[in-house]
Write a protein that holds these residues in place. Structure first.
Motif, PDB file in Angstrom:
ATOM      1  N   ILE A   1      29.597  38.746  37.613  1.00  0.00           N
ATOM      2  CA  ILE A   1      30.681  38.979  38.554  1.00  0.00           C
ATOM      3  C   ILE A   1      30.468  40.302  39.304  1.00  0.00           C
ATOM      4  O   ILE A   1      30.045  41.297  38.711  1.00  0.00           O
ATOM      5  CB  ILE A   1      32.056  38.994  37.826  1.00  0.00           C
ATOM      6  CG1 ILE A   1      33.202  39.143  38.824  1.00  0.00           C
ATOM      7  CG2 ILE A   1      32.098  40.095  36.770  1.00  0.00           C
ATOM      8  CD1 ILE A   1      34.578  38.945  38.198  1.00  0.00           C
TER       9      ILE A   1
ATOM     10  N   GLU B   1      41.941  32.612  46.995  1.00  0.00           N
ATOM     11  CA  GLU B   1      40.633  32.202  46.488  1.00  0.00           C
ATOM     12  C   GLU B   1      39.944  31.281  47.484  1.00  0.00           C
ATOM     13  O   GLU B   1      40.582  30.422  48.106  1.00  0.00           O
ATOM     14  CB  GLU B   1      40.852  31.455  45.158  1.00  0.00           C
ATOM     15  CG  GLU B   1      39.641  31.221  44.317  1.00  0.00           C
ATOM     16  CD  GLU B   1      40.017  30.674  42.936  1.00  0.00           C
ATOM     17  OE1 GLU B   1      41.217  30.641  42.610  1.00  0.00           O
ATOM     18  OE2 GLU B   1      39.104  30.287  42.205  1.00  0.00           O
TER      19      GLU B   1
ATOM     20  N   GLY C   1      36.240  29.407  47.183  1.00  0.00           N
ATOM     21  CA  GLY C   1      34.935  29.212  46.566  1.00  0.00           C
ATOM     22  C   GLY C   1      34.629  30.296  45.556  1.00  0.00           C
ATOM     23  O   GLY C   1      35.408  30.536  44.636  1.00  0.00           O
ATOM     24  N   ARG C   2      33.515  30.979  45.752  1.00  0.00           N
ATOM     25  CA  ARG C   2      33.118  32.032  44.807  1.00  0.00           C
ATOM     26  C   ARG C   2      33.866  33.346  45.041  1.00  0.00           C
ATOM     27  O   ARG C   2      33.698  34.293  44.263  1.00  0.00           O
ATOM     28  CB  ARG C   2      31.609  32.284  44.941  1.00  0.00           C
ATOM     29  CG  ARG C   2      30.729  31.097  44.555  1.00  0.00           C
ATOM     30  CD  ARG C   2      29.244  31.449  44.569  1.00  0.00           C
ATOM     31  NE  ARG C   2      28.782  31.868  45.892  1.00  0.00           N
ATOM     32  CZ  ARG C   2      28.355  33.094  46.173  1.00  0.00           C
ATOM     33  NH1 ARG C   2      28.332  34.040  45.241  1.00  0.00           N
ATOM     34  NH2 ARG C   2      27.925  33.389  47.396  1.00  0.00           N
TER      35      ARG C   2
ATOM     36  N   THR D   1      37.288  35.646  45.518  1.00  0.00           N
ATOM     37  CA  THR D   1      38.718  35.781  45.255  1.00  0.00           C
ATOM     38  C   THR D   1      39.140  37.190  45.614  1.00  0.00           C
ATOM     39  O   THR D   1      38.466  38.158  45.226  1.00  0.00           O
ATOM     40  CB  THR D   1      39.042  35.512  43.771  1.00  0.00           C
ATOM     41  OG1 THR D   1      38.572  34.216  43.414  1.00  0.00           O
ATOM     42  CG2 THR D   1      40.543  35.595  43.534  1.00  0.00           C
TER      43      THR D   1
ATOM     44  N   HIS E   1      36.425  39.733  44.215  1.00  0.00           N
ATOM     45  CA  HIS E   1      35.602  39.279  43.111  1.00  0.00           C
ATOM     46  C   HIS E   1      34.662  38.202  43.622  1.00  0.00           C
ATOM     47  O   HIS E   1      35.110  37.255  44.313  1.00  0.00           O
ATOM     48  CB  HIS E   1      36.469  38.706  41.989  1.00  0.00           C
ATOM     49  CG  HIS E   1      37.306  39.738  41.302  1.00  0.00           C
ATOM     50  ND1 HIS E   1      37.704  39.610  39.986  1.00  0.00           N
ATOM     51  CD2 HIS E   1      37.812  40.923  41.731  1.00  0.00           C
ATOM     52  CE1 HIS E   1      38.426  40.657  39.639  1.00  0.00           C
ATOM     53  NE2 HIS E   1      38.499  41.475  40.681  1.00  0.00           N
ATOM     54  N   ILE E   2      33.398  38.326  43.273  1.00  0.00           N
ATOM     55  CA  ILE E   2      32.404  37.315  43.641  1.00  0.00           C
ATOM     56  C   ILE E   2      31.804  36.786  42.352  1.00  0.00           C
ATOM     57  O   ILE E   2      31.204  37.521  41.566  1.00  0.00           O
ATOM     58  CB  ILE E   2      31.283  37.918  44.516  1.00  0.00           C
ATOM     59  CG1 ILE E   2      31.864  38.642  45.736  1.00  0.00           C
ATOM     60  CG2 ILE E   2      30.323  36.820  44.984  1.00  0.00           C
ATOM     61  CD1 ILE E   2      30.831  39.404  46.559  1.00  0.00           C
ATOM     62  N   VAL E   3      32.030  35.484  42.120  1.00  0.00           N
ATOM     63  CA  VAL E   3      31.544  34.862  40.887  1.00  0.00           C
ATOM     64  C   VAL E   3      31.009  33.461  41.175  1.00  0.00           C
ATOM     65  O   VAL E   3      31.755  32.648  41.730  1.00  0.00           O
ATOM     66  CB  VAL E   3      32.679  34.732  39.835  1.00  0.00           C
ATOM     67  CG1 VAL E   3      32.135  34.126  38.546  1.00  0.00           C
ATOM     68  CG2 VAL E   3      33.337  36.061  39.571  1.00  0.00           C
ATOM     69  N   PRO E   4      29.782  33.128  40.783  1.00  0.00           N
ATOM     70  CA  PRO E   4      28.764  34.060  40.296  1.00  0.00           C
ATOM     71  C   PRO E   4      28.071  34.748  41.466  1.00  0.00           C
ATOM     72  O   PRO E   4      27.972  34.185  42.555  1.00  0.00           O
ATOM     73  CB  PRO E   4      27.794  33.118  39.572  1.00  0.00           C
ATOM     74  CG  PRO E   4      27.892  31.834  40.341  1.00  0.00           C
ATOM     75  CD  PRO E   4      29.317  31.731  40.810  1.00  0.00           C
ATOM     76  N   SER E   5      27.595  35.935  41.254  1.00  0.00           N
ATOM     77  CA  SER E   5      26.891  36.664  42.305  1.00  0.00           C
ATOM     78  C   SER E   5      25.505  36.056  42.522  1.00  0.00           C
ATOM     79  O   SER E   5      24.835  35.609  41.574  1.00  0.00           O
ATOM     80  CB  SER E   5      26.740  38.136  41.912  1.00  0.00           C
ATOM     81  OG  SER E   5      28.017  38.719  41.687  1.00  0.00           O
ATOM     82  N   GLN E   6      25.100  36.063  43.794  1.00  0.00           N
ATOM     83  CA  GLN E   6      23.797  35.506  44.161  1.00  0.00           C
ATOM     84  C   GLN E   6      23.022  36.549  44.975  1.00  0.00           C
ATOM     85  O   GLN E   6      23.634  37.388  45.647  1.00  0.00           O
ATOM     86  CB  GLN E   6      23.987  34.245  45.015  1.00  0.00           C
ATOM     87  CG  GLN E   6      24.732  33.132  44.311  1.00  0.00           C
ATOM     88  CD  GLN E   6      25.050  31.956  45.217  1.00  0.00           C
ATOM     89  OE1 GLN E   6      24.805  32.014  46.433  1.00  0.00           O
ATOM     90  NE2 GLN E   6      25.580  30.890  44.634  1.00  0.00           N
TER      91      GLN E   6
ATOM     92  N   ASP F   1      24.113  37.462  48.407  1.00  0.00           N
ATOM     93  CA  ASP F   1      25.341  38.243  48.569  1.00  0.00           C
ATOM     94  C   ASP F   1      25.032  39.712  48.834  1.00  0.00           C
ATOM     95  O   ASP F   1      25.941  40.487  49.157  1.00  0.00           O
ATOM     96  CB  ASP F   1      26.219  38.143  47.319  1.00  0.00           C
ATOM     97  CG  ASP F   1      26.715  36.730  47.059  1.00  0.00           C
ATOM     98  OD1 ASP F   1      26.902  36.379  45.872  1.00  0.00           O
ATOM     99  OD2 ASP F   1      26.904  35.968  48.033  1.00  0.00           O
TER     100      ASP F   1
END
Lengths: 112, 111
Positions: free
Chosen positions: A18, A58, A60-61, A63, A76-81, A84
């Motif tokens: 995250i 929210e 997608g990834r 929030t 919040h970015i979940v899951p991070s890629q 990003d």
């Protein structure tokens, strides 16, 4: 007078984990908040927004959380890629204006 | 491509010269904004239009800066007698009311 503050200039996160980016504001008349992502040599790209009548939004990834009593928002970015990895700006708009006030940005790096 | 379009993408000018930038917003957006961004900073508001009316102007916008939006369509930003401190990325954005959508910017270098 910096009305929108991003106190962390950089953040490094492992892929799949995250990412949490923070933003504080001082003006209680702000009623709309946004997050933008920016790659080098490009304009900011809109990510997600939240109105002051909500405390969470929210998409997608992504929030965004808003804590009005603390004058604080977070992304919040979940899951991070790895894609990003960019500079993230928070922005705020007041009740009687259309202009956006931006923070100074947080550089996110997502490593494998 | 139906996004915000800015022209030129890059401009190098000598100090004291005048420069003009153009922005074509997303067609159904009635609000158009100009921002300026320097290294390590977030975008700073310069001015915005609702249709052809210029509704707000930052104190950052000195008398050397002028913006127009004739007929509520495209907009131009002119800087007269450029100074080295004007070197920055100039960003245009448009909006129907909610989030603003940005163009890719015009990078100005004053030498």
């Amino acid at each position: 007078d910096q009305q929108v503050k991003q106190n962390s200039p950089s953040l490094s996160v492992q892929e799949g984990r995250i990412s949490i980016l923070n933003c504080d504001y001082t003006n209680s008349m702000f009623d709309y908040f946004l997050w933008y992502k920016k790659y080098p040599a490009e304009g900011p790209t809109f990510l997600i927004s939240i109105s002051s009548i909500k405390d969470k939004n929210e998409d997608g990834r992504f929030t965004v959380f808003l804590n009005k009593s603390a004058k604080h928002l977070s992304l919040h970015i979940v899951p991070s890629q790895p894609g990003d990895s960019a500079v993230y700006f928070c922005a705020a708009r007041g009740v009687n204006t259309d202009k956006l006030i931006f923070g100074t940005g947080t550089r996110l790096q997502v490593f494998p | 491509d139906t996004g915000v379009s800015q022209d030129p993408r890059h401009k190098i000018t000598k100090r004291g010269q005048n420069v003009t930038f153009r922005c074509d917003p997303i067609s159904e957006h009635n609000r158009l904004y100009w921002y300026r961004q320097t290294l390590g900073q977030g975008p700073e508001f310069l001015t915005y239009f609702q249709n052809e009316a210029q509704l707000e102007k930052s104190r950052l916008l000195s008398d050397r800066f002028s913006a127009e939006r004739p007929k509520g369509s495209f907009s131009t930003l002119e800087i007269q007698r450029t100074e080295q401190g004007d070197s920055a990325m100039y960003l245009c954005a448009s909006s129907p009311r909610g989030p603003a959508f940005f163009g890719q910017g015009t990078r100005l270098t004053v030498v």
